[in-house]
Write a protein that holds these residues in place. Structure first.
Motif, short mmCIF file in Angstrom:
data_model
loop_
_atom_site.label_atom_id
_atom_site.label_comp_id
_atom_site.label_asym_id
_atom_site.label_seq_id
_atom_site.Cartn_x
_atom_site.Cartn_y
_atom_site.Cartn_z
N ASN A 72 60.17 9.99 20.47
CA ASN A 72 58.92 10.51 19.94
C ASN A 72 57.70 9.94 20.65
OD1 ASN A 72 59.62 12.34 17.63
ND2 ASN A 72 60.79 10.55 17.01
N ARG A 73 57.80 8.73 21.16
CA ARG A 73 56.69 8.25 21.97
C ARG A 73 56.63 9.03 23.28
NH1 ARG A 73 55.77 2.08 23.92
NH2 ARG A 73 57.22 2.75 25.54
N GLY A 74 57.80 9.44 23.79
CA GLY A 74 57.82 10.31 24.95
C GLY A 74 57.11 11.63 24.67
N ILE A 75 57.39 12.23 23.49
CA ILE A 75 56.74 13.47 23.11
C ILE A 75 55.23 13.26 22.98
CG2 ILE A 75 56.52 15.17 21.25
CD1 ILE A 75 59.54 14.79 20.76
N LEU A 76 54.83 12.14 22.40
CA LEU A 76 53.41 11.83 22.26
C LEU A 76 52.75 11.69 23.64
CD1 LEU A 76 50.92 11.01 20.63
CD2 LEU A 76 51.82 8.67 20.55
N ASN A 77 53.39 10.95 24.54
CA ASN A 77 52.86 10.82 25.89
C ASN A 77 52.76 12.17 26.58
OD1 ASN A 77 52.43 8.00 25.99
ND2 ASN A 77 54.59 7.62 26.43
N ASP A 78 53.77 12.99 26.36
CA ASP A 78 53.81 14.34 26.93
C ASP A 78 52.60 15.14 26.47
OD1 ASP A 78 54.80 16.48 28.35
OD2 ASP A 78 56.81 16.36 27.50
N ARG A 79 52.33 15.11 25.18
CA ARG A 79 51.23 15.90 24.62
C ARG A 79 49.88 15.38 25.08
NH1 ARG A 79 52.84 17.63 18.39
NH2 ARG A 79 54.86 18.57 18.91
N GLU A 80 49.80 14.11 25.38
CA GLU A 80 48.54 13.53 25.83
C GLU A 80 48.38 13.56 27.35
OE1 GLU A 80 46.74 10.52 22.69
OE2 GLU A 80 48.44 9.61 23.72
N GLY A 81 49.35 14.17 28.04
CA GLY A 81 49.24 14.30 29.48
C GLY A 81 49.63 13.06 30.26
N ARG A 82 50.32 12.16 29.63
CA ARG A 82 50.77 10.94 30.29
C ARG A 82 52.22 11.15 30.71
NH1 ARG A 82 48.12 6.55 26.04
NH2 ARG A 82 49.16 5.04 27.37
N TYR A 83 52.40 11.97 31.70
CA TYR A 83 53.72 12.52 32.02
C TYR A 83 54.69 11.49 32.59
CZ TYR A 83 51.22 16.85 31.21
OH TYR A 83 50.46 17.84 30.65
N ILE B 6 51.65 12.57 14.51
CA ILE B 6 51.77 13.44 15.68
C ILE B 6 51.47 14.89 15.29
CG2 ILE B 6 53.37 14.40 17.38
CD1 ILE B 6 54.75 11.69 17.49
N GLN B 7 52.06 15.32 14.20
CA GLN B 7 51.90 16.71 13.78
C GLN B 7 50.46 17.03 13.39
OE1 GLN B 7 54.24 18.18 15.11
NE2 GLN B 7 55.40 19.15 13.47
N THR B 8 49.74 16.04 12.91
CA THR B 8 48.34 16.25 12.52
C THR B 8 47.37 15.79 13.61
OG1 THR B 8 48.40 14.11 11.33
CG2 THR B 8 48.82 16.10 10.05
N ARG B 9 47.92 15.55 14.81
CA ARG B 9 47.13 15.20 16.00
C ARG B 9 46.32 13.91 15.82
NH1 ARG B 9 47.45 19.64 19.36
NH2 ARG B 9 48.03 21.59 18.31
N ARG B 10 46.84 13.02 15.03
CA ARG B 10 46.22 11.69 14.89
C ARG B 10 46.96 10.76 15.84
NH1 ARG B 10 46.75 12.12 8.43
NH2 ARG B 10 46.15 9.90 8.34
N TYR B 11 46.73 11.01 17.11
CA TYR B 11 47.53 10.37 18.15
C TYR B 11 47.36 8.85 18.24
CZ TYR B 11 48.57 15.14 19.70
OH TYR B 11 49.00 16.44 19.77
N PRO B 12 46.14 8.30 18.10
CA PRO B 12 46.03 6.82 18.14
C PRO B 12 46.86 6.14 17.06
CG PRO B 12 43.88 7.84 18.45
CD PRO B 12 44.82 8.94 18.04
N GLU B 13 46.84 6.71 15.84
CA GLU B 13 47.64 6.12 14.76
C GLU B 13 49.13 6.24 15.07
OE1 GLU B 13 45.09 8.23 14.36
OE2 GLU B 13 44.10 7.97 12.41
N ALA B 14 49.54 7.38 15.60
CA ALA B 14 50.94 7.58 15.95
C ALA B 14 51.39 6.59 17.02
CB ALA B 14 51.15 9.01 16.44
N ARG B 15 50.54 6.38 18.02
CA ARG B 15 50.90 5.46 19.10
C ARG B 15 51.07 4.04 18.58
NH1 ARG B 15 51.32 5.92 24.22
NH2 ARG B 15 50.37 8.00 24.18
N LYS B 16 50.18 3.62 17.71
CA LYS B 16 50.29 2.26 17.19
C LYS B 16 51.59 2.06 16.42
CE LYS B 16 47.88 -1.28 14.54
NZ LYS B 16 49.16 -1.81 14.02
N VAL B 17 51.93 3.03 15.57
CA VAL B 17 53.16 2.92 14.79
C VAL B 17 54.39 2.91 15.71
CG1 VAL B 17 54.63 4.04 13.07
CG2 VAL B 17 52.15 3.96 12.72
N LEU B 18 54.41 3.80 16.69
CA LEU B 18 55.57 3.88 17.60
C LEU B 18 55.68 2.65 18.48
CD1 LEU B 18 55.31 7.65 18.57
CD2 LEU B 18 57.10 6.59 17.19
N ASP B 19 54.55 2.14 18.96
CA ASP B 19 54.58 0.91 19.76
C ASP B 19 55.15 -0.25 18.95
OD1 ASP B 19 53.55 2.21 21.96
OD2 ASP B 19 51.51 1.44 21.72
N ASP B 20 54.70 -0.35 17.70
CA ASP B 20 55.20 -1.43 16.82
C ASP B 20 56.70 -1.26 16.57
OD1 ASP B 20 52.67 -2.46 16.70
OD2 ASP B 20 52.21 -1.65 14.70
#
Length: 224
Positions: free
Chosen positions: A140-151, A112-126
């Motif tokens: 943290n998946r909420g924060i990721l969704n927030d940053r990607e505009g998936r409010y 997340i901090q390095t903006r590698r969002y697809p990798e972050a999503r996969k790890v959090l989903d798992d």
């Protein structure tokens, strides 16, 4: 007797420079003690020192779980922006202790901090699939969704995280903010949830859902 003359001898030597003694009352008290009291004091201090050294020796190399020190190093490096070194630590913990899933969360935080969002999503989903009660993964998946505009998805994840662990609404404590020189308390996921709900209730053209300079200050949620 020799023992009765020692305190007088010491005091006589010290009183030759009365100004120096008067500026050092602690020394005056020590020198005024009877030899047997001074000996007992020194023995007591030595005993305390030995206990402290023994405790340090016993606990220095002990870990509460395999990989604990490496995990703590990963968190330290994550907090100080050393992301690749932090990632290496978290992956090493997963290698030696696959059951310790907070290390997997640490990996996601680096992404997340390095903006590698697809990798972050996969790890959090798992993580959420494997450990559905792990509140920090939802947060943290909420924060990721927030940053990607998936409010709307962010709202649902924040709600789930707070339901599982209401204490997440408190955010980082005073000691943490003091150590990391955070002068103002950053918004918590509860603050962000409330804000998103208010904005999403407005007509689309009146919504202000993203303020990057403020949103970036929202702290990620580390595991235990």
């Amino acid at each position: 007797m020799p023992t009765s003359k020692k305190p007088a001898l010491i005091l006589t030597c010290l009183t030759k420079n009365k100004g120096a003694v008067s500026n050092r009352p602690f020394y005056f008290i020590i020198c005024s003690m009877r030899p047997e009291d001074l000996r007992n004091l020194l023995l007591g201090l030595s005993f305390v020192g030995i206990l402290a050294l023994g405790f340090q020796y016993i606990t220095a190399d002990r870990e509460e779980f395999p990989g604990e020190m490496t995990y703590r190093e990963g968190n330290y490096r994550l907090e100080h922006g050393e992301y690749e070194k932090a990632l290496a630590c978290f992956k090493e913990v997963q290698r030696i202790n696959p059951d310790y899933y907070p290390a997997k969360l640490g990996e996601a935080l680096v992404y997340i901090q390095t903006r590698r969002y697809p990798e972050a999503r996969k790890v959090l989903d798992d993580l959420i699939q494997e450990h559905p009660d792990f509140a920090e993964a939802w947060a943290n998946r909420g924060i990721l969704n927030d940053r990607e505009g998936r409010y709307e998805e962010a709202v649902r994840d924040y709600q789930k995280a707070l339901k599982l662990k209401p204490s997440l609404a408190k955010g980082p404590g005073f000691i943490y903010r003091l150590l990391y020189n955070i002068k103002e308390k950053p918004p918590t996921i509860a603050d962000r949830l409330e804000y998103l709900q208010q904005e999403l209730s407005k007509p689309p053209d009146e919504r202000l859902l993203r303020v990057p300079e403020l949103d970036e200050k929202q702290p990620l949620q580390k595991g235990s």
